[in-house]
Design a protein around this motif. Structure first.
Motif, PDB file in Angstrom:
ATOM      1  N   LEU A  28       0.828  -1.199   0.000  1.00 51.09           N
ATOM      2  CA  LEU A  28       0.000   0.000   0.000  1.00 51.09           C
ATOM      3  C   LEU A  28       0.866   1.254   0.000  1.00 51.09           C
ATOM      4  O   LEU A  28       0.558   2.234  -0.680  1.00 51.09           O
ATOM      5  N   GLU A  29       1.973   1.211   0.727  1.00 51.98           N
ATOM      6  CA  GLU A  29       2.859   2.367   0.787  1.00 51.98           C
ATOM      7  C   GLU A  29       3.450   2.679  -0.582  1.00 51.98           C
ATOM      8  O   GLU A  29       3.447   3.827  -1.042  1.00 51.98           O
ATOM      9  N   SER A  30       3.940   1.648  -1.280  1.00 54.08           N
ATOM     10  CA  SER A  30       4.530   1.880  -2.601  1.00 54.08           C
ATOM     11  C   SER A  30       3.476   2.264  -3.620  1.00 54.08           C
ATOM     12  O   SER A  30       3.737   3.060  -4.529  1.00 54.08           O
ATOM     13  N   GLU A  31       2.239   1.733  -3.481  1.00 59.66           N
ATOM     14  CA  GLU A  31       1.177   2.084  -4.406  1.00 59.66           C
ATOM     15  C   GLU A  31       0.773   3.548  -4.248  1.00 59.66           C
ATOM     16  O   GLU A  31       0.555   4.260  -5.222  1.00 59.66           O
ATOM     17  N   ILE A  70     -10.713   4.025   4.372  1.00 60.28           N
ATOM     18  CA  ILE A  70      -9.616   4.745   5.015  1.00 60.28           C
ATOM     19  C   ILE A  70      -9.464   4.346   6.483  1.00 60.28           C
ATOM     20  O   ILE A  70      -8.373   4.409   7.054  1.00 60.28           O
ATOM     21  N   GLY A  71     -10.554   3.882   7.099  1.00 63.49           N
ATOM     22  CA  GLY A  71     -10.499   3.477   8.505  1.00 63.49           C
ATOM     23  C   GLY A  71      -9.647   2.260   8.747  1.00 63.49           C
ATOM     24  O   GLY A  71      -9.295   1.965   9.894  1.00 63.49           O
ATOM     25  N   ASP A  72      -9.296   1.527   7.681  1.00 62.56           N
ATOM     26  CA  ASP A  72      -8.470   0.324   7.822  1.00 62.56           C
ATOM     27  C   ASP A  72      -7.024   0.565   7.411  1.00 62.56           C
ATOM     28  O   ASP A  72      -6.245  -0.383   7.313  1.00 62.56           O
ATOM     29  N   MET A  73      -6.648   1.824   7.168  1.00 60.14           N
ATOM     30  CA  MET A  73      -5.265   2.120   6.804  1.00 60.14           C
ATOM     31  C   MET A  73      -4.354   1.914   8.016  1.00 60.14           C
ATOM     32  O   MET A  73      -4.675   2.351   9.127  1.00 60.14           O
ATOM     33  N   PRO A  74      -3.188   1.255   7.835  1.00 54.92           N
ATOM     34  CA  PRO A  74      -2.261   1.045   8.946  1.00 54.92           C
ATOM     35  C   PRO A  74      -1.812   2.383   9.549  1.00 54.92           C
ATOM     36  O   PRO A  74      -1.658   3.380   8.836  1.00 54.92           O
ATOM     37  N   LEU A  75      -1.577   2.396  10.870  1.00 55.58           N
ATOM     38  CA  LEU A  75      -1.188   3.618  11.571  1.00 55.58           C
ATOM     39  C   LEU A  75       0.088   4.225  11.000  1.00 55.58           C
ATOM     40  O   LEU A  75       0.223   5.446  10.900  1.00 55.58           O
ATOM     41  N   SER A  76       1.047   3.366  10.608  1.00 54.53           N
ATOM     42  CA  SER A  76       2.326   3.881  10.105  1.00 54.53           C
ATOM     43  C   SER A  76       2.140   4.697   8.828  1.00 54.53           C
ATOM     44  O   SER A  76       2.888   5.650   8.568  1.00 54.53           O
TER      45      SER A  76
END
Length: 656
Positions: free
Chosen positions: A404-407, A441-447
């Motif tokens: 998800l971060e790279s996307e 968006i509520g399921d996005m990792p905290l980091s």
């Protein structure tokens, strides 16, 4: 001959080879005749005249050929025929013209009234026919070898002939025998031979150019190409196929095709002359898709050609074609006007969405799963000034954290193992000048919430592995089915990100809170399914008995569940073979919770509920009947047999 192509501006190189019994002092009489016409060809050909003993003729010609100093040879009959058998370079013969023979006979008459004419291969039948008109006694003879030529001269000498007319070689033999030799070749024959040579060279240039173009094309083709003659010998092979076979082009040329690989079987095409398409071949470690075609020239088969593609290349091309023909990836298809529902809550929602679309502020959409949050986001994008920009959507719950971060943010080349050469832009960069929709968006990792917050604040994104920020101009629409305040209390969502997202808020009501819209939504869904199945005219008939059950159901899956129920209903009815009405138990089995006892509408209990089920069953029967009639192309006799009923019963049920 290939040299002609590589040096197109160079004059043609022509060599006259004049053979003698022994070495003579040049120039010979024939050489002098040749020299007399050369000035006329100075601008188009470089012409050399060589006098040499017959024993050295072949060796000298081969040396010129090996050094590539000649394009074509011109020789007299016997010498030329001999050289043709041993040289690859074209050889033009220089036979005497009819005028040359008559002119030589006139000169011979001045010496003697008995004249012998010695010709290569065959005597002239025209001279035999005109023999009575000559003032000389003419004796004709033919030869094919030097030995035969010498025997002919001896014979005519014994017969009392004092003059011999023939080629330069014949005149030399005659003069050695004490006779008078008259050269039959004149400047006219020389010019004719030169003209023939120029025509041959011009044709050779054209063929060489055509071959070179073909070779260049074959060199750069990504397909493998192989051509063989009727004996199966390789005439052409391009580097692509040579690579697949793990051989060199030079090694393969001239070999039998079976030596290149056991699976390259062209025997059937060579024997039958019929093409074979899409044959799967195994060439070493490669699997290829091959086409085999016969080669015909002027109606006669002269060989066969094989073309092939690596199957992995075919698969890549197929993916590219499908990618290029599908709709553009980052396009919003829906508009706010396409949102179905005339309930007060939906009218207020659409009005508010239209107002929000005129701003660039971040929007947070809240709603249960299946209520149409992305459809609403696309409608807002298409109603905004960013409508011509991209609409990029991503489900934040569908990707592992590292992906998800790279996307979202992209990466630089070498940022991690397996990263793409040259790096990759993230979705925020790809949404530049448009809208990015962050679903769930509520399921996005905290980091990642920290990075997202910085993007929203600074309006710039830093790729993984980079230190340089990239400015972006995007409008953010986020959506979630969760209660974000509860997530904050659970330390699963950042409160500062929540306040950054919750600038403009839209809440999509669940389907159970807008039951007055169910009829319109179900009709729209049914229309779409019916069109896809080719039964569009049955929509109204099918929906009416179902409607009370649809409106009394709680719809935990919202519109997505409604779509499933409608499609299941249509498919169940279309595939039924029974002609008797279904009871409530059968409907409960097909439709699940929709027909459970607790969902039976209060006003439909008892007799009324039974009527609705029977109506629904009649609709099922009608769908089945119409489908069978359509499959039988309107033939009612066949349709009634397939349905297991009489033709009159079929008519009655159709009329009902």
């Amino acid at each position: 001959m290939e040299d002609l192509l590589h040096a197109p501006v160079r004059n043609a190189r022509i060599v006259f080879l004049i053979s003698h019994l022994h070495m003579v002092t040049p120039p010979s009489r024939l050489a002098q005749e040749v020299q007399s016409v050369l000035p006329a060809y100075a601008g188009s050909a470089d012409i050399r005249v060589v006098d040499l003993p017959i024993a050295e003729t072949l060796q000298h010609a081969q040396e010129l050929e090996q050094m590539r100093e000649v394009d074509i040879f011109i020789c007299t009959g016997a010498t030329g025929a001999y050289l043709r058998k041993h040289l690859a370079t074209p050889v033009v013969l220089m036979p005497p013209a009819d005028y040359d023979i008559l002119y030589a006979l006139e000169r011979a008459r001045r010496v003697s009234d008995k004249v012998a004419l010695l010709s290569y291969r065959s005597a002239s039948p025209k001279l035999e026919e005109l023999h009575s008109l000559f003032t000389v006694k003419l004796r004709q003879a033919a030869y094919t070898t030097l030995q035969q030529a010498e025997e002919c001269v001896r014979e005519v000498a014994v017969e009392g002939y004092q003059v011999v007319v023939g080629s330069s070689m014949i005149t030399e033999i005659a003069e050695q025998a004490g006779l008078t030799g008259i050269l039959v070749t004149s400047a006219l024959a020389v010019r004719q031979a030169l003209d023939d040579a120029m025509v041959i060279l011009k044709s050779a240039r054209a063929e060489a150019a055509k071959r070179q173009r073909l070779n260049t094309l074959l060199q750069h083709l990504s397909d493998g190409v192989l051509a063989v003659d009727m004996a199966g010998k390789v005439q052409t092979i391009n580097p692509t196929l040579a690579h697949l076979l793990d051989v060199s082009v030079e090694w393969a040329l001239g070999r039998h095709v079976s030596e290149l690989g056991p699976h390259l079987d062209l025997e059937h095409v060579l024997r039958a002359g019929t093409p074979e398409n899409n044959r799967i071949l195994r060439l070493g470690t490669y699997t290829v898709l091959a086409n085999l075609m016969p080669i015909f020239e002027e109606g006669v088969q002269t060989g066969a050609v094989l073309t092939c593609q690596d199957t992995s290349a075919v698969q890549r091309a197929d993916r590219q074609i499908r990618s290029s023909t599908r709709p553009t990836r980052f396009v919003a298809r829906y508009r706010l006007s396409q949102i179905i529902g005339d309930s007060a809550v939906m009218r207020d929602l659409v009005t508010l969405a239209e107002r929000y679309a005129q701003t660039d502020s971040t929007i947070l959409i809240n709603g249960e799963s299946g209520t149409g949050k992305e459809l609403l986001a696309q409608g807002i994008h298409n109603a905004s000034k960013r409508r011509k920009g991209p609409f990029v959507a991503i489900n934040c719950a569908a990707f592992p954290e590292n992906l998800l971060e790279s996307e979202l943010f992209g990466y630089e080349e070498g940022a991690f193992t397996g990263s793409r050469k040259g790096g990759k832009p993230g979705l925020f960069e790809m949404a530049h000048t448009g809208t990015i929709f962050l679903d769930e968006i509520g399921d996005m990792p905290l980091s990642l919430q920290t990075r997202l917050l910085r993007v929203l604040q600074e309006r710039e994104v830093v790729r993984l592995g980079s230190t340089e920020p990239t400015p972006i101009d995007v409008r953010v629409i986020a959506a979630t089915h969760r209660n974000l305040r509860t997530r904050i209390a659970e330390n699963a969502f950042r409160d500062d990100l929540y306040y950054r997202l919750n600038i403009l808020r839209l809440k999509l009501p669940p389907l159970r809170d807008r039951k007055e819209d169910i009829h319109a939504i179900a009709t729209h869904i049914l229309d779409q399914i019916a069109k896809r199945m080719g039964t569009a005219d049955l929509s109204a008939t099918l929906l009416q008995p179902l409607l009370p059950y649809l409106e009394s159901y709680a719809w935990p899956g919202n519109i997505r569940e409604l779509e499933n129920v409608i499609e299941r209903t249509v498919l169940s009815m279309a595939d039924r073979s029974e002609t008797q009405p279904a009871d409530a138990r059968q409907w409960r089995q097909m439709m699940g919770a929709l027909f459970e006892e607790e969902n039976i509408p209060h006003i439909e209990q008892g007799h009324r509920g039974e009527i609705d089920l029977k109506s629904l069953a009649k609709t099922t029967e009608l769908i089945r009947i119409r489908k069978v009639i359509e499959e039988c192309n309107g033939n009612l006799d066949r349709a009634s047999k397939r349905l297991g009923i009489s033709r009159s019963t079929l008519w009655r049920r159709l009329n009902q």
